[in-house]
Write a protein that holds these residues in place. Structure first.
Motif, PDB file in Angstrom:
ATOM      1  N   ASP A   5       0.851  -1.188   0.000  1.00 27.80           N
ATOM      2  CA  ASP A   5       0.000   0.000   0.000  1.00 27.80           C
ATOM      3  C   ASP A   5       0.892   1.245   0.000  1.00 27.80           C
ATOM      4  O   ASP A   5       2.090   1.173  -0.280  1.00 27.80           O
ATOM      5  CB  ASP A   5      -0.981  -0.025   1.173  1.00 27.80           C
ATOM      6  N   ASN A   6       0.315   2.386   0.326  1.00 26.29           N
ATOM      7  CA  ASN A   6       1.061   3.643   0.267  1.00 26.29           C
ATOM      8  C   ASN A   6       1.512   4.116   1.641  1.00 26.29           C
ATOM      9  O   ASN A   6       1.659   5.320   1.884  1.00 26.29           O
ATOM     10  CB  ASN A   6       0.203   4.711  -0.424  1.00 26.29           C
ATOM     11  N   HIS A  40       7.026   2.300   2.581  1.00 26.26           N
ATOM     12  CA  HIS A  40       7.260   1.873   1.201  1.00 26.26           C
ATOM     13  C   HIS A  40       6.445   2.729   0.235  1.00 26.26           C
ATOM     14  O   HIS A  40       5.787   2.217  -0.659  1.00 26.26           O
ATOM     15  CB  HIS A  40       6.903   0.391   1.033  1.00 26.26           C
ATOM     16  N   ARG A  41       6.521   4.042   0.410  1.00 24.10           N
ATOM     17  CA  ARG A  41       5.699   4.959  -0.374  1.00 24.10           C
ATOM     18  C   ARG A  41       6.478   5.555  -1.547  1.00 24.10           C
ATOM     19  O   ARG A  41       7.625   5.940  -1.416  1.00 24.10           O
ATOM     20  CB  ARG A  41       5.200   6.099   0.518  1.00 24.10           C
ATOM     21  N   HIS A  71       2.240  -0.519  -6.153  1.00 20.89           N
ATOM     22  CA  HIS A  71       1.393   0.071  -5.115  1.00 20.89           C
ATOM     23  C   HIS A  71      -0.088  -0.124  -5.436  1.00 20.89           C
ATOM     24  O   HIS A  71      -0.502   0.012  -6.596  1.00 20.89           O
ATOM     25  CB  HIS A  71       1.675   1.570  -4.975  1.00 20.89           C
ATOM     26  N   SER A 115      -5.905  -0.133   0.440  1.00 20.74           N
ATOM     27  CA  SER A 115      -4.996  -1.175   0.926  1.00 20.74           C
ATOM     28  C   SER A 115      -5.720  -2.498   1.130  1.00 20.74           C
ATOM     29  O   SER A 115      -5.087  -3.561   1.176  1.00 20.74           O
ATOM     30  CB  SER A 115      -4.331  -0.738   2.237  1.00 20.74           C
TER      31      SER A 115
END
Length: 217
Positions: A106-107, A111-112, A131, A137
């Motif tokens: 997900d964001n 891990h964005r 993503h 999510s």
């Protein structure tokens, strides 16, 4: 994502899909009175007062086609703990020598964005980060696994200390990997397109209503 397809193209035998995320703040709550197991005519009884034994984060990566989970416990979430999870998976077979390993995330801040994509690719060139849409999510299958963990491992939260939490999580991973089957994922890309189109229509309608209200005022 149950079928072996990515962006309309079939995946090869040496390509894999990993669904990953973090379950934050799993607390060790030591109940002030012993928990009573359910009886024939009564539900489980858990005392509502407890002592705090700390909290940890549980990071997990789930191979959606092989129904295999890789987990680790950390003091907190973040880039460094997440990359430890990536290394834990990507340095073992079959992922180390795979043509490509797609990581669905997900964001979240661990891990964005493009920096996270580049960070993973520079460390493991055969790893591809993908993503989910923002605020979606729930499309990530790891959330189904976390729901199982919440129901079968964490609840009721009755642990003497964090070591007990870690041991329970590890034991559940072993049992899960020995018996689990892939999730029968039924939410297709067509379903997703329909959902996004409905959201766009609602957003447009809301904007038009706000504009009309502003003009009337």
């Amino acid at each position: 994502m149950y079928g072996r397809v990515f962006e309309g193209a079939p995946l090869g035998d040496d390509e894999y899909v990993i669904s990953a995320d973090e379950k934050t703040s799993i607390q060790a709550r030591c109940r002030c009175h012993p928990t009573l197991a359910p009886g024939q005519t009564r539900a489980m009884r858990v005392n509502h007062t407890y002592g705090r034994g700390g909290a940890l984060a549980y990071l997990a990566a789930y191979d959606i086609h092989r129904a295999e989970v890789f987990g680790r416990c950390e003091q907190t979430t973040g880039i460094v703990p997440f990359m430890k999870l990536v290394e834990q998976v990507m340095t073992i077979e079959p992922y180390a020598s795979a043509k490509r390993v797609y990581w669905i995330v997900d964001n979240g801040s661990s891990h964005r964005g493009k920096s996270a994509i580049d960070r993973m690719a520079s460390r493991f060139p055969n790893a591809v980060m993908v993503h989910t849409p923002v605020h979606a999510s729930w499309l990530n299958q790891i959330e189904i696994f976390f729901s199982i963990v919440q129901r079968k491992v964490v609840s009721p939260n009755d642990f003497t200390n964090l070591d007990e939490v870690r041991d329970r999580l590890r034991a559940f991973e072993d049992r899960y990997n020995a018996t689990a089957q892939p999730f029968q994922w039924k939410f297709t890309t067509t379903d997703l397109d329909d959902l996004l189109a409905r959201l766009d229509r609602h957003t447009l309608t809301d904007r038009q209503e706000r504009s009309s209200t502003a003009l009337a005022a």
